[in-house]
Design a protein around this motif. Sequence first.
Motif, PDB file in Angstrom:
ATOM      1  N   ALA A  11      44.749  46.277  40.413  1.00 55.72           N
ATOM      2  CA  ALA A  11      43.935  47.301  39.743  1.00 55.72           C
ATOM      3  C   ALA A  11      43.771  48.524  40.636  1.00 55.72           C
ATOM      4  O   ALA A  11      43.761  49.668  40.150  1.00 55.72           O
ATOM      5  N   GLY A  12      43.662  48.301  41.945  1.00 56.24           N
ATOM      6  CA  GLY A  12      43.546  49.414  42.873  1.00 56.24           C
ATOM      7  C   GLY A  12      44.782  50.290  42.916  1.00 56.24           C
ATOM      8  O   GLY A  12      44.723  51.453  43.341  1.00 56.24           O
ATOM      9  N   ARG A  13      45.914  49.766  42.488  1.00 59.27           N
ATOM     10  CA  ARG A  13      47.155  50.548  42.432  1.00 59.27           C
ATOM     11  C   ARG A  13      47.413  51.126  41.052  1.00 59.27           C
ATOM     12  O   ARG A  13      48.482  51.660  40.774  1.00 59.27           O
ATOM     13  N   GLY A  14      46.431  50.988  40.175  1.00 57.38           N
ATOM     14  CA  GLY A  14      46.547  51.608  38.862  1.00 57.38           C
ATOM     15  C   GLY A  14      47.168  50.748  37.795  1.00 57.38           C
ATOM     16  O   GLY A  14      47.415  51.232  36.676  1.00 57.38           O
ATOM     17  N   ALA A  15      47.443  49.484  38.075  1.00 58.15           N
ATOM     18  CA  ALA A  15      48.031  48.601  37.065  1.00 58.15           C
ATOM     19  C   ALA A  15      46.980  48.187  36.040  1.00 58.15           C
ATOM     20  O   ALA A  15      45.791  48.043  36.357  1.00 58.15           O
ATOM     21  N   ASP A  16      47.426  48.000  34.815  1.00 61.14           N
ATOM     22  CA  ASP A  16      46.589  47.458  33.740  1.00 61.14           C
ATOM     23  C   ASP A  16      46.629  45.934  33.876  1.00 61.14           C
ATOM     24  O   ASP A  16      47.654  45.303  33.589  1.00 61.14           O
ATOM     25  N   VAL A  17      45.523  45.344  34.311  1.00 58.58           N
ATOM     26  CA  VAL A  17      45.496  43.943  34.733  1.00 58.58           C
ATOM     27  C   VAL A  17      44.525  43.138  33.874  1.00 58.58           C
ATOM     28  O   VAL A  17      43.399  43.582  33.623  1.00 58.58           O
ATOM     29  N   VAL A  18      44.954  41.943  33.486  1.00 56.44           N
ATOM     30  CA  VAL A  18      44.068  40.965  32.854  1.00 56.44           C
ATOM     31  C   VAL A  18      44.108  39.692  33.693  1.00 56.44           C
ATOM     32  O   VAL A  18      45.197  39.173  33.982  1.00 56.44           O
ATOM     33  N   LEU A  19      42.942  39.212  34.097  1.00 57.39           N
ATOM     34  CA  LEU A  19      42.819  37.964  34.863  1.00 57.39           C
ATOM     35  C   LEU A  19      42.270  36.883  33.940  1.00 57.39           C
ATOM     36  O   LEU A  19      41.201  37.052  33.341  1.00 57.39           O
ATOM     37  N   LEU A  20      42.998  35.773  33.845  1.00 60.08           N
ATOM     38  CA  LEU A  20      42.607  34.658  32.987  1.00 60.08           C
ATOM     39  C   LEU A  20      42.265  33.449  33.854  1.00 60.08           C
ATOM     40  O   LEU A  20      43.105  32.972  34.621  1.00 60.08           O
ATOM     41  N   GLU A  21      41.054  32.957  33.718  1.00 66.36           N
ATOM     42  CA  GLU A  21      40.585  31.789  34.470  1.00 66.36           C
ATOM     43  C   GLU A  21      40.156  30.710  33.477  1.00 66.36           C
ATOM     44  O   GLU A  21      39.373  30.978  32.563  1.00 66.36           O
ATOM     45  N   ARG A  22      40.646  29.514  33.662  1.00 72.95           N
ATOM     46  CA  ARG A  22      40.422  28.449  32.678  1.00 72.95           C
ATOM     47  C   ARG A  22      38.986  27.947  32.643  1.00 72.95           C
ATOM     48  O   ARG A  22      38.528  27.448  31.605  1.00 72.95           O
ATOM     49  N   PHE A  23      38.242  28.064  33.764  1.00 70.73           N
ATOM     50  CA  PHE A  23      36.879  27.530  33.824  1.00 70.73           C
ATOM     51  C   PHE A  23      35.843  28.656  33.874  1.00 70.73           C
ATOM     52  O   PHE A  23      36.185  29.830  33.979  1.00 70.73           O
ATOM     53  N   GLU A  24      34.584  28.256  33.830  1.00 75.34           N
ATOM     54  CA  GLU A  24      33.491  29.218  33.882  1.00 75.34           C
ATOM     55  C   GLU A  24      33.362  29.828  35.275  1.00 75.34           C
ATOM     56  O   GLU A  24      33.836  29.263  36.259  1.00 75.34           O
ATOM     57  N   ALA A  25      32.694  30.972  35.345  1.00 72.74           N
ATOM     58  CA  ALA A  25      32.453  31.611  36.636  1.00 72.74           C
ATOM     59  C   ALA A  25      31.627  30.682  37.521  1.00 72.74           C
ATOM     60  O   ALA A  25      30.690  30.030  37.066  1.00 72.74           O
ATOM     61  N   GLY A  26      32.008  30.597  38.801  1.00 70.55           N
ATOM     62  CA  GLY A  26      31.268  29.776  39.749  1.00 70.55           C
ATOM     63  C   GLY A  26      31.555  28.291  39.668  1.00 70.55           C
ATOM     64  O   GLY A  26      30.817  27.492  40.253  1.00 70.55           O
ATOM     65  N   HIS A  27      32.632  27.896  39.005  1.00 71.43           N
ATOM     66  CA  HIS A  27      32.916  26.462  38.851  1.00 71.43           C
ATOM     67  C   HIS A  27      33.320  25.837  40.194  1.00 71.43           C
ATOM     68  O   HIS A  27      33.636  26.539  41.161  1.00 71.43           O
ATOM     69  N   VAL A  28      33.323  24.499  40.233  1.00 70.50           N
ATOM     70  CA  VAL A  28      33.601  23.771  41.481  1.00 70.50           C
ATOM     71  C   VAL A  28      34.835  22.883  41.351  1.00 70.50           C
ATOM     72  O   VAL A  28      35.014  21.948  42.136  1.00 70.50           O
ATOM     73  N   ARG A  29      35.732  23.174  40.428  1.00 71.74           N
ATOM     74  CA  ARG A  29      36.870  22.291  40.175  1.00 71.74           C
ATOM     75  C   ARG A  29      38.105  22.631  41.003  1.00 71.74           C
ATOM     76  O   ARG A  29      39.069  21.882  41.004  1.00 71.74           O
ATOM     77  N   GLY A  30      38.087  23.768  41.676  1.00 73.04           N
ATOM     78  CA  GLY A  30      39.281  24.201  42.400  1.00 73.04           C
ATOM     79  C   GLY A  30      39.105  24.138  43.897  1.00 73.04           C
ATOM     80  O   GLY A  30      38.552  23.182  44.439  1.00 73.04           O
ATOM     81  N   ALA A  31      39.578  25.187  44.571  1.00 70.12           N
ATOM     82  CA  ALA A  31      39.571  25.201  46.037  1.00 70.12           C
ATOM     83  C   ALA A  31      38.918  26.453  46.610  1.00 70.12           C
ATOM     84  O   ALA A  31      39.050  26.716  47.802  1.00 70.12           O
ATOM     85  N   SER A  32      38.219  27.245  45.776  1.00 69.68           N
ATOM     86  CA  SER A  32      37.649  28.511  46.260  1.00 69.68           C
ATOM     87  C   SER A  32      36.136  28.571  46.165  1.00 69.68           C
ATOM     88  O   SER A  32      35.557  29.649  46.265  1.00 69.68           O
ATOM     89  N   HIS A  33      35.481  27.437  45.961  1.00 68.89           N
ATOM     90  CA  HIS A  33      34.035  27.454  45.810  1.00 68.89           C
ATOM     91  C   HIS A  33      33.348  27.059  47.117  1.00 68.89           C
ATOM     92  O   HIS A  33      33.988  26.616  48.077  1.00 68.89           O
ATOM     93  N   GLY A  34      32.041  27.215  47.149  1.00 69.98           N
ATOM     94  CA  GLY A  34      31.262  26.790  48.304  1.00 69.98           C
ATOM     95  C   GLY A  34      30.774  27.950  49.144  1.00 69.98           C
ATOM     96  O   GLY A  34      31.095  29.114  48.903  1.00 69.98           O
TER      97      GLY A  34
END
Length: 375
Positions: free
Chosen positions: A25-48
Amino acid sequence: MTRHEADVVVVGGGGMGSAAAWRLAGRGADVVLLERFEAGHVRGASHGASRIFRLSYAEPVYIRLAQEAGRSWRELEAAAGVSLLTVTGGVDHGRTADLRPLAEAVEAAGAPGEWLAPEEAAERWPGLRYDGKVLFHPASGRLHADDALSALQAQAVRLGAVVRHETPVTSIAVRGDDAVEVTAGEDVYRAKRVVVAAGAWAEKLLGGLLPLPPLRVTQEQPAYFAPLGEVAWPSFTHHLDDASLKATGFPSGVYGLGTPGEGVKAGFHGTGPVIDPDERDFRPEPVQLRLLREYARAWLPGVDADAFTPISCTYTTTPTSDFVLDRVGPVVVAAGFSGHGFKFVPAVGRILADLAITGERPDARFALRRPPVGA
């Protein structure tokens, strides 16, 4: 069925996907981010609340990437107005581990460490016991993972990206060199590029599209231990050789760091049971948890080994523990961060943006088809 158009669709809203969306987005691209779970979920590897930040690698490519990431974390902090990276210093120790290559590599990169006797280290950080000579890295510290994820997505949105949670992607279809369709329920997103940063789900989404290396998904069993008193905690890595592991029964060396509000985090590295990410039970693994408490009694005098909170997280590990950062046609992949990737998040975001926009590739060790060792 609803159709959407974008320059780039990012699949996966963990650290890597969120950083890619920010940089794109910072380079001006039209971007859509799709995440399968709710915001703040604990099912992956980026929480805590905590991840280790360090430059202490023996491989120059990772040191350079960590140095770039350190600058980029500060850039993100300034843009978001939040504190994400706290410098605490870090230590590596282990009587039988040869730490000299580590020391030589960081010194060659302009970030030298400092050798300490165990007694001197114990005076500085009495919460740890030390196994032989200690290598201190002053630039190491702690990242707040949850806050970092929120900041990355907020800044991506500020720059024009669209972020959609609870939107599981079910298929990705290549329609040409500059055309890809991403299906999520009744929605179809047509784009020039797709960036897939799906963590433990990478193989499920990409197994038929790209020549991925074997990806081993495990459920890891770190824990927070209650500290005894107010003492400073560096991040730490205790290296154990085969003889030490056999004598103790520990499955690997141990990493850890102080985590304000939670305790002292400690864990073995990449030794949990193999799992299907859609079939996790999140229950503590009793053998590893018992061994981790034994480790805490022996080597962490600054914690109460009987006062602990188990943590459940996933590793997605490649055979070499190197990341996969590459592109085939319109498909960019980020996978296999092998339990040591979070510190690099904003630098990886830049690499993924390069791959999507210009096709510029990073070091060959991150390629899908990697050269033989020594080539």
